[in-house]
Design a protein around this motif. Structure first.
Motif, PDB file in Angstrom:
ATOM      1  N   ASP A   1       0.826  -1.201   0.000  1.00 45.03           N
ATOM      2  CA  ASP A   1       0.000   0.000   0.000  1.00 45.03           C
ATOM      3  C   ASP A   1       0.865   1.259   0.000  1.00 45.03           C
ATOM      4  O   ASP A   1       2.095   1.190   0.105  1.00 45.03           O
TER       5      ASP A   1
ATOM      6  N   GLN B   1      -5.296 -11.702  -9.562  1.00 42.64           N
ATOM      7  CA  GLN B   1      -6.293 -10.726  -9.122  1.00 42.64           C
ATOM      8  C   GLN B   1      -7.396 -11.411  -8.324  1.00 42.64           C
ATOM      9  O   GLN B   1      -7.843 -10.900  -7.290  1.00 42.64           O
TER      10      GLN B   1
ATOM     11  N   LYS C   1      -8.321  -5.239  -3.905  1.00 42.11           N
ATOM     12  CA  LYS C   1      -8.188  -5.083  -5.350  1.00 42.11           C
ATOM     13  C   LYS C   1      -7.077  -4.070  -5.568  1.00 42.11           C
ATOM     14  O   LYS C   1      -6.909  -3.138  -4.776  1.00 42.11           O
ATOM     15  N   ALA C   2      -6.321  -4.264  -6.633  1.00 38.05           N
ATOM     16  CA  ALA C   2      -5.201  -3.375  -6.941  1.00 38.05           C
ATOM     17  C   ALA C   2      -5.391  -2.772  -8.319  1.00 38.05           C
ATOM     18  O   ALA C   2      -5.852  -3.442  -9.247  1.00 38.05           O
ATOM     19  N   SER C   3      -5.003  -1.515  -8.457  1.00 38.86           N
ATOM     20  CA  SER C   3      -5.109  -0.857  -9.763  1.00 38.86           C
ATOM     21  C   SER C   3      -3.835  -1.012 -10.586  1.00 38.86           C
ATOM     22  O   SER C   3      -3.864  -0.817 -11.798  1.00 38.86           O
ATOM     23  N   ASN C   4      -2.726  -1.381  -9.941  1.00 35.64           N
ATOM     24  CA  ASN C   4      -1.447  -1.540 -10.651  1.00 35.64           C
ATOM     25  C   ASN C   4      -0.857  -2.918 -10.365  1.00 35.64           C
ATOM     26  O   ASN C   4      -0.725  -3.305  -9.195  1.00 35.64           O
ATOM     27  N   TRP C   5      -0.496  -3.600 -11.437  1.00 37.28           N
ATOM     28  CA  TRP C   5       0.069  -4.952 -11.326  1.00 37.28           C
ATOM     29  C   TRP C   5       1.371  -5.013 -12.117  1.00 37.28           C
ATOM     30  O   TRP C   5       1.408  -4.604 -13.272  1.00 37.28           O
TER      31      TRP C   5
ATOM     32  N   ALA D   1       1.459  -5.857  -6.394  1.00 38.33           N
ATOM     33  CA  ALA D   1       0.155  -5.211  -6.555  1.00 38.33           C
ATOM     34  C   ALA D   1       0.141  -3.928  -5.735  1.00 38.33           C
ATOM     35  O   ALA D   1       0.380  -3.949  -4.527  1.00 38.33           O
ATOM     36  N   THR D   2      -0.131  -2.786  -6.392  1.00 35.48           N
ATOM     37  CA  THR D   2      -0.196  -1.497  -5.714  1.00 35.48           C
ATOM     38  C   THR D   2      -1.499  -0.792  -6.102  1.00 35.48           C
ATOM     39  O   THR D   2      -2.235  -1.263  -6.967  1.00 35.48           O
ATOM     40  N   GLY D   3      -1.735   0.356  -5.491  1.00 36.67           N
ATOM     41  CA  GLY D   3      -3.009   1.044  -5.716  1.00 36.67           C
ATOM     42  C   GLY D   3      -4.128   0.225  -5.124  1.00 36.67           C
ATOM     43  O   GLY D   3      -5.109  -0.097  -5.788  1.00 36.67           O
TER      44      GLY D   3
ATOM     45  N   GLU E   1      -7.265  -1.175  -2.825  1.00 38.74           N
ATOM     46  CA  GLU E   1      -8.570  -0.755  -2.330  1.00 38.74           C
ATOM     47  C   GLU E   1      -9.191  -1.948  -1.608  1.00 38.74           C
ATOM     48  O   GLU E   1      -9.140  -3.074  -2.115  1.00 38.74           O
TER      49      GLU E   1
END
Length: 186
Positions: free
Chosen positions: A56, A94, A104-108, A130-132, A134
């Motif tokens: 995170d 995912q 959930k991540a927006s960047n992989w 995994a970053t971004g 939520e």
């Protein structure tokens, strides 16, 4: 003495020993590299392993705790799981992250590919950063009794270094991300 990179093993026969939905065990009669007869057992995995290092914005990661039947002990690990060989590995990663942590991540980013025990099996693992992140609701499978733990990444790194974490996917993923941090690529 330099050796050829070609296969020095000769298979004289093979027998299917065991088969289920996840693995197949084959015993091979072989002529080994020294020219002598022998046997070799191979476990073929019908799934690909995926591992995820969730990170995170505050530098925390997430571990999943569960009792591992083959080891007869409790294990803290990265979110990870199996994916059918015909499924996109990222899609599987995912799904596993959401199932096990509710994240959930927006960047992989794919950070590592490795074979988990190449002396006896062909199990390939793909590890992602995994970053971004939520938070949503976790959706564990009915075979999983999981605990999720949010902790500073450096604490997870210390757990790897002092042997509290022994799962190979987790060790590789944590060490790879630590190296990326030291190199300044994260």
């Amino acid at each position: 003495m330099q050796h050829s990179e070609e296969n020095p093993w000769q298979i004289t026969s093979q027998q299917n020993i065991y088969d289920n939905n996840w693995i197949n065990l084959t015993e091979y009669q072989v002529i080994n590299p020294s020219g002598n007869p022998g046997i070799y057992g191979k476990v073929h995995f019908k799934n690909r392993a995926t591992g995820i290092v969730p990170l995170d914005a505050d530098g925390n990661t997430y571990l999943v705790g569960q009792y591992r039947f083959p080891l007869d002990e409790y294990s803290w690990e990265l979110p990870e799981g199996g994916a059918p060989l015909n499924e996109d590995p990222l899609t599987a990663a995912q799904r596993e992250l959401l199932e096990e942590t509710g994240l959930k991540a927006s960047n992989w980013t794919e950070i590592q590919r490795m074979y988990l025990s190449n002396s006896v099996c062909d199990e390939l693992c793909i590890i992602y950063l995994a970053t971004g992140l939520e938070q949503f609701e976790a959706e564990p499978e009915d075979t999983e009794q999981l605990q999720t733990r949010k902790l500073p990444f450096n604490e997870a790194y210390q757990m790897v270094c002092d042997g509290r974490i022994t799962d190979s996917v987790t060790v590789a993923g944590i060490l790879r991300v630590k190296l990326m941090m030291l190199e300044g690529s994260i």
